[in-house]
Write a protein that holds these residues in place. Sequence first.
Motif, PDB file in Angstrom:
ATOM      1  N   VAL A  18      29.776  31.683  39.361  1.00 36.21           N
ATOM      2  CA  VAL A  18      30.698  32.471  38.524  1.00 36.21           C
ATOM      3  C   VAL A  18      31.240  33.668  39.301  1.00 36.21           C
ATOM      4  O   VAL A  18      32.452  33.913  39.336  1.00 36.21           O
ATOM      5  CB  VAL A  18      29.983  32.935  37.226  1.00 36.21           C
ATOM      6  CG1 VAL A  18      30.805  33.984  36.501  1.00 36.21           C
ATOM      7  CG2 VAL A  18      29.722  31.748  36.318  1.00 36.21           C
ATOM      8  N   VAL A  21      33.667  32.406  42.103  1.00 38.45           N
ATOM      9  CA  VAL A  21      34.989  31.966  41.634  1.00 38.45           C
ATOM     10  C   VAL A  21      35.812  33.162  41.145  1.00 38.45           C
ATOM     11  O   VAL A  21      36.968  33.341  41.549  1.00 38.45           O
ATOM     12  CB  VAL A  21      34.847  30.905  40.515  1.00 38.45           C
ATOM     13  CG1 VAL A  21      36.184  30.644  39.840  1.00 38.45           C
ATOM     14  CG2 VAL A  21      34.282  29.618  41.094  1.00 38.45           C
ATOM     15  N   VAL A  24      36.883  35.352  44.111  1.00 39.70           N
ATOM     16  CA  VAL A  24      37.989  34.797  44.904  1.00 39.70           C
ATOM     17  C   VAL A  24      39.313  34.954  44.140  1.00 39.70           C
ATOM     18  O   VAL A  24      40.341  35.345  44.713  1.00 39.70           O
ATOM     19  CB  VAL A  24      37.728  33.304  45.233  1.00 39.70           C
ATOM     20  CG1 VAL A  24      38.967  32.648  45.798  1.00 39.70           C
ATOM     21  CG2 VAL A  24      36.577  33.189  46.223  1.00 39.70           C
ATOM     22  N   GLN A  25      39.280  34.684  42.829  1.00 38.85           N
ATOM     23  CA  GLN A  25      40.517  34.800  42.027  1.00 38.85           C
ATOM     24  C   GLN A  25      41.040  36.244  42.059  1.00 38.85           C
ATOM     25  O   GLN A  25      42.229  36.473  42.266  1.00 38.85           O
ATOM     26  CB  GLN A  25      40.280  34.387  40.567  1.00 38.85           C
ATOM     27  CG  GLN A  25      39.671  33.022  40.353  1.00 38.85           C
ATOM     28  CD  GLN A  25      40.677  31.900  40.192  1.00 38.85           C
ATOM     29  OE1 GLN A  25      40.887  31.155  41.110  1.00 38.85           O
ATOM     30  NE2 GLN A  25      41.270  31.757  39.042  1.00 38.85           N
ATOM     31  N   VAL A  26      40.121  37.188  41.874  1.00 39.08           N
ATOM     32  CA  VAL A  26      40.539  38.599  41.845  1.00 39.08           C
ATOM     33  C   VAL A  26      41.013  39.037  43.229  1.00 39.08           C
ATOM     34  O   VAL A  26      42.054  39.698  43.367  1.00 39.08           O
ATOM     35  CB  VAL A  26      39.389  39.501  41.335  1.00 39.08           C
ATOM     36  CG1 VAL A  26      39.724  40.971  41.527  1.00 39.08           C
ATOM     37  CG2 VAL A  26      39.122  39.226  39.857  1.00 39.08           C
ATOM     38  N   ALA A  28      42.372  37.336  45.453  1.00 37.29           N
ATOM     39  CA  ALA A  28      43.674  36.740  45.771  1.00 37.29           C
ATOM     40  C   ALA A  28      44.791  37.325  44.913  1.00 37.29           C
ATOM     41  O   ALA A  28      45.943  36.883  44.995  1.00 37.29           O
ATOM     42  CB  ALA A  28      43.612  35.234  45.597  1.00 37.29           C
ATOM     43  N   GLY A  29      44.461  38.286  44.068  1.00 34.73           N
ATOM     44  CA  GLY A  29      45.496  38.956  43.274  1.00 34.73           C
ATOM     45  C   GLY A  29      45.520  38.511  41.821  1.00 34.73           C
ATOM     46  O   GLY A  29      46.511  38.724  41.117  1.00 34.73           O
ATOM     47  N   GLY A  30      44.427  37.900  41.367  1.00 37.18           N
ATOM     48  CA  GLY A  30      44.376  37.397  39.984  1.00 37.18           C
ATOM     49  C   GLY A  30      44.623  38.453  38.926  1.00 37.18           C
ATOM     50  O   GLY A  30      45.236  38.172  37.910  1.00 37.18           O
ATOM     51  N   GLY A  31      44.156  39.668  39.182  1.00 39.46           N
ATOM     52  CA  GLY A  31      44.355  40.707  38.170  1.00 39.46           C
ATOM     53  C   GLY A  31      45.783  41.227  38.111  1.00 39.46           C
ATOM     54  O   GLY A  31      46.179  41.888  37.150  1.00 39.46           O
ATOM     55  N   ASP A  32      46.570  40.924  39.133  1.00 42.70           N
ATOM     56  CA  ASP A  32      47.930  41.492  39.214  1.00 42.70           C
ATOM     57  C   ASP A  32      49.022  40.463  38.946  1.00 42.70           C
ATOM     58  O   ASP A  32      50.191  40.741  39.221  1.00 42.70           O
ATOM     59  CB  ASP A  32      48.162  42.095  40.609  1.00 42.70           C
ATOM     60  CG  ASP A  32      47.118  43.136  40.942  1.00 42.70           C
ATOM     61  OD1 ASP A  32      46.746  43.881  40.036  1.00 42.70           O
ATOM     62  OD2 ASP A  32      46.664  43.173  42.107  1.00 42.70           O
ATOM     63  N   PHE A  33      48.651  39.281  38.486  1.00 38.52           N
ATOM     64  CA  PHE A  33      49.666  38.259  38.246  1.00 38.52           C
ATOM     65  C   PHE A  33      50.311  38.520  36.880  1.00 38.52           C
ATOM     66  O   PHE A  33      49.929  37.949  35.863  1.00 38.52           O
ATOM     67  CB  PHE A  33      49.032  36.862  38.293  1.00 38.52           C
ATOM     68  CG  PHE A  33      50.030  35.743  38.322  1.00 38.52           C
ATOM     69  CD1 PHE A  33      51.010  35.684  39.302  1.00 38.52           C
ATOM     70  CD2 PHE A  33      49.999  34.742  37.373  1.00 38.52           C
ATOM     71  CE1 PHE A  33      51.928  34.659  39.334  1.00 38.52           C
ATOM     72  CE2 PHE A  33      50.916  33.708  37.395  1.00 38.52           C
ATOM     73  CZ  PHE A  33      51.883  33.670  38.378  1.00 38.52           C
TER      74      PHE A  33
END
Lengths: 204, 466
Positions: A18, A21, A24-26, A28-33
Amino acid sequence: MNAGVRIAALPAVALALVVGVAGVQVAAGGGDFRPLAPADACDDRPGTTSRAEGIAGLTEQLVLRGVDDAACTLGVSREALTLELAQQDEPTDAQVDALRDGLRTAVGELAEEDLLPPSSSLVDEALDGADINRFLAAGIRALPDSVIDDALPTEDVLTRAVDELDVRAILSDLDDADALRDEVEPAVMQAVRDELLDRLRNLV
Amino acid sequence: MGLLLTVTVGLVLADSAIVTLALPEMLQELDASVAQVAWVLISYNLVLGALAVPAALRRVRAHPRALAAIGIAVFAGASAWCAAAPTIEVLIAARCVQALGGAFALVGALELLVARMGERRGVAAWVTAGVVGTAAGPVAGGLLTEAISWQAIFIAQVPFAALAVPAALLVREPVPADGPADGPVEEPDVAHRPVVGHNVTLGLLSAALTAALFLLVLLLVEGWRHSPALAALTVSVIPVAALVARPLARWLQPPPDVEVAAGCLLVAGGLVGLALPPSADLIWTVAPQALIGLGLGLSVDQLTYRAMEGRRPRARHAAWTISSRHLGVVVGLAILTPVFTADLLDAEEPATEAIASLVIDAPLQPDDKIALARALGAELTGQRGQVPELSGAFASLDVAPEDRAAVDDLEGDLDDQLDRAVSLAFRDSYLVGAGLALAAMVTVGAGAVVRTARDRPRPADLGVAR
């Protein structure tokens, strides 16, 4: 496998997966999409590279800066003001006043940044589209550019043109490029004519 | 025979989510509203959840052959009716009948599978079929919708179910030693209470899984505008990962409560991952889905086993698990749908402003910008209430050849803004789903504490004098 390992192994694996994953998402910019946030209209904005030339190009620059300034005055974003104006049947008095002030400010800014073209280039183009006496037009065209540029500072012509503009009519024609041109060019021509008359009166 | 019954169990449970990828097509073809189409899902889960326990009443389950055969026949007939439904109202009614038949089919099939394969293998087949059906439903539905039509989802079920009717009738019912040769099944006259803890956990986890099984496919098809087939392939990660769960559990040998808790944690983590995609590229959904599939595989069958383990009547406890799961789905939809629809409406403004910003600053002639703004405005107004398709506005734009590249870039940028807005609109729903999964994990912990306290020997039991 001892009891401790049996109890801890699967939760540890699950937690590692958890965290891995989500990490890595964060990373890679997951929070800013998220959609592009409109810039603060009161902040300086890099100038738009206009593809248009002449009065159309100048008008575009003036309108973009003017709308920015008006949005700043009204406390909204440039985009919100543009959409409001496009969707409203009738602009409010505050919007009209803010836009006219914004356009005046825009003229001043472009003059300060030395981005205004000589008035002779505007006059030529305005004469092409203006419905005025052929002899008067020919007379103005006969004047050397240097005379026109000296007699008609662009900033003064444009400030006068902004005062002449029917902002409400322009806003009602926002989605019609031809109608917009029909509003702007006569206003510039009228400003040229009025400015010339003023200069002549001063000479006399 | 056993295989046909197992497939039928899988079909009945797959039907809970099988139509998810077909909803956009149904919406269009049946001229329905979004709320009406949602009832195609809700009605089935609601009726199945509400009728599973009554279907397992003593008098009914006493005749599992007839119970299963009639249930499967009703399920098959209603599936055909679903395919032929001319209006959304008829489709919803047919789905209710389908769920009614499904409830009886599930209860009857469990008894027949146990009769045919023995207690352990029969229950295992029934539980596994349910997990596989639940996980694979959206995939199968998406592929059939893309390849043929939404009606094909229902038509494809009819032959399997129709063959399962004679298969059910041919199973020899277990006969008690002192009963008549062709008499009904009689279990020992014991009635254990339902296991509240495991069923509550199952319900909460099912509500959480709604976010993955329903919202994810909605995001892929309606939000990111992928075809149902591609969306189906994408969500196939969940059933594949669910298959890995059993070997993993066998290898690590965790205690059952720990296995379920870890499963809940994985589902929650997967949903958090879905809430944080760095882009609209499908690859970013793979790892979160793998977590969800793994979590589903670890938790749902384990919870189902434990809610049924050693409890009689077996069918009634199995029915409680069905009821918990499907009412959980309904609760999940009831919680998540308003959150997601409200967020989608809220996303309209930032998306429109982002589009306006990009058009205003685009390196195009002012006339082209005005023409494009007018066309985009028409598209956005015409497609209000759904994620708009902007290509029409660009197709109508007549620009100079040297400006074509800038127009294409702008179209890509605007689509990216829509993807961003839609993904953001789904974020809260995924996080709410993750919260439900964590709540399910808490119930596992609470249940373990209660059981430990209950099972602790009292001083009197140990013969300790006060």
